[in-house]
Every structure is written in structure tokens, then in C-alpha cells.
Design an enzyme around this catalytic site. Structure first.
Site, PDB file in Angstrom:
ATOM      1  CB  CYS A  32      -0.902   0.023   1.232  1.00  0.00           C
ATOM      2  SG  CYS A  32      -2.085  -1.338   1.243  1.00  0.00           S
ATOM      3  CB  CYS A  85      -4.473  -0.732  -0.640  1.00  0.00           C
ATOM      4  SG  CYS A  85      -2.898  -1.581  -0.764  1.00  0.00           S
TER       5      CYS A  85
END
Ligand code: APR
Length: 249
Positions: free
Chosen positions: A74, A155
């Protein structure tokens, strides 16, 4: 004897051209550890072999994409549009940002052309349909599917390096505009940071109308930011790994 030599030379040339993409594929694949590259090649080939090269749907590549299992951290994912050389010269020098072309899924096929033919088990690299010759060609369908998978995996905070040297940095019909941005989902994705590359020939800035459009298209809940950054700044950041990760722009 002359005929024999000619036949041998022809055989070698043909052998090399058809074996070329497989060799390139396997060499690139083997640079990544933990991949069974022969299996990955088999999964890739089944997408287009023995098929009409204008009728390859994106989902034909699902077994190949699954075989490569996207593993992404992420906050590090970098999208781009019309900045291919610059973004890759940047991501290859530091570890904070990763494009799809830096992970096996994109790295193995970046810059390659391939197709099959009905009635043949071979992979061809010449005589294949170009990007816009037909919508469902093997190369375009692959990049559409790979980009969708990359965006689905996104993400945290994501980045996009766009070009300030064109009138519409958020370019209609580009993979970034038509596929990637539309698949980002809140709350998994929190923010989109646009890095707008300002070269000497810049024609726009962060107030560009197409960037307003980008904000509208983004899934509600994903925040947005845009920074104008010169090419020189980007090169400077990639030469100093300490500043590349957070303190760069
Ligand atoms: N003809 C040939 N190739 C093309 C064409 C075309 N008309 N359009 C796109 N491509 C291929 C080329 O390989 C080109 O370098 O796609 C690449 C990116 O095209 P851009 O228009 O610069 O960008 P975009 O379509 O937005 O795609 C970039 O997709 O690669 C993924 O995740 C990556 O965010 C990135 C996005």
C-alpha cells in the site's frame, strides 16, 4: 553445399525469430524469484494461441495474471499516462514507488508484441494487429486486463505521474483514464496524488480542466491532490534514495 548452408542459415534465422519472444519472456521472468517460469509461459500462451488475433478478450489472460499473483505494498503504487520513460527511469532507481511495469506482470511483457493465428500452435511477433487495428488484439487486451488488476489491487495513497506538456493530462481513452482511475475504491484507496510533470514546454498546470474531470470520476471518499514538479526535481529525487520516499514533492 551452398544450398545446405543457405537452408541452415534460413533455419537458424526462423528458429531465432520464433524462439525470440519465449527467450525474452523466460529471461525476464527468471529475474524474479519464486516463479515457475515455464508454467507462467504456458498460462500466457493459452490466452492467444490458435486464436484469431482480433478476438482475444482481456479475461483470456486471467490464468496468466493469477500465476503471477500480484503482491503490492500500500501507498507505493504509481500510475502514469504519457510519461512512460520518465516514470520508469524514476521508479527503477528507488523503492518507494512501483508501476505495473516494475512487477512481473508488466515487466515480463513491457515493449513486446505477440499474437497467434488460427490453426497454428506458434507465437508470432510480426504481422500482429497494432494497438488500434482492432479492439480485442492480444497486446491491447493484455494491458487492459493487467492495468485493471493493478488498479483493483491498489490501496492507501496512490500516485499518478501525468504530463504537463499536453492540453489534456487526464487523457480520454488512455488506459489510466478509461480503466485504472475508475476501478479505485474507497475506503481501500484513500488518496490520489497527481504529480504533474512540468517540462520547459509545459502548456498547463494543476488547474487544468481534465484534472477537474479526474476528481469527478474518482470514487467518492478518495481525496485528491496535485503537485507541479519539474523533470529536474524528479531526477534529483531518484538520485537520492533518502528523499525519494516522502520528502520529494
Ligand atoms: N498504440 C500503441 N501503443 C499504445 C497506444 C497506441 N495507440 N496507446 C497506448 N499504448 C501503449 C504503449 O505501450 C504506451 O507506452 O500503452 C502505453 C501507455 O500509453 P499512454 O497513453 O502513455 O498511457 P495510458 O494509456 O494511460 O497507460 C498507462 O497503464 O501501463 C499501465 O499502470 C500503467 O498507469 C499506467 C497506464
Amino acid at each position: 553445399l551452398l544450398l545446405l548452408i543457405l537452408a541452415l542459415a534460413l533455419g537458424l534465422t526462423l528458429g531465432r525469430s520464433s524462439g525470440g519472444i519465449k527467450n525474452t519472456f523466460l529471461e525476464r521472468c527468471q529475474k524474479f524469484k519464486d516463479l515457475n517460469c515455464q508454467n507462467v509461459w504456458d498460462a500466457f500462451q493459452q490466452a492467444y494461441i490458435d486464436r484469431d488475433p482480433c478476438s482475444i478478450p482481456g479475461d483470456a489472460y486471467e490464468p496468466f495474471i493469477t500465476a503471477l499473483s500480484l503482491k503490492l505494498q500500500c501507498n507505493r503504487m504509481m500510475f502514469w499516462s504519457k510519461t512512460k520513460d520518465l516514470v520508469h527511469s524514476f521508479t527503477q532507481k528507488q523503492d518507494c514507488f512501483v508501476t505495473v511495469e516494475d512487477v512481473p506482470l508488466g515487466a515480463i511483457l513491457d515493449g513486446l508484441t505477440w499474437c497467434g493465428k488460427e490453426g497454428s500452435k506458434e507465437t508470432f511477433t510480426t504481422g500482429c494487429p497494432g494497438w488500434s487495428d482492432c479492439a480485442n488484439n492480444p497486446v491491447r487486451s493484455f494491458w487492459n486486463q493487467a492495468s485493471a488488476a493493478f488498479a483493483d489491487a491498489a490501496c492507501g495513497d496512490v500516485s499518478a505521474m501525468l504530463s504537463g506538456s499536453i492540453e489534456t493530462p487526464f487523457s480520454p481513452g488512455s488506459v489510466f483514464e478509461s480503466i485504472e482511475v475508475r476501478r479505485l475504491r474507497s475506503p481501500k484507496v484513500k488518496r490520489m496524488n497527481v504529480i504533474l510533470v512540468m517540462e520547459e514546454n509545459a502548456v498547463t498546470n494543476c488547474t487544468n480542466a481534465s484534472l477537474e474531470n479526474l476528481q469527478k470520476v474518482l470514487n467518492a471518499g478518495i481525496s485528491y491532490g496535485c503537485k507541479e514538479v519539474t523533470e529536474a526535481q524528479i531526477h534529483k529525487c531518484s538520485s537520492d534514495p533518502k528523499i525519494a520516499c516522502g520528502a520529494c514533492w
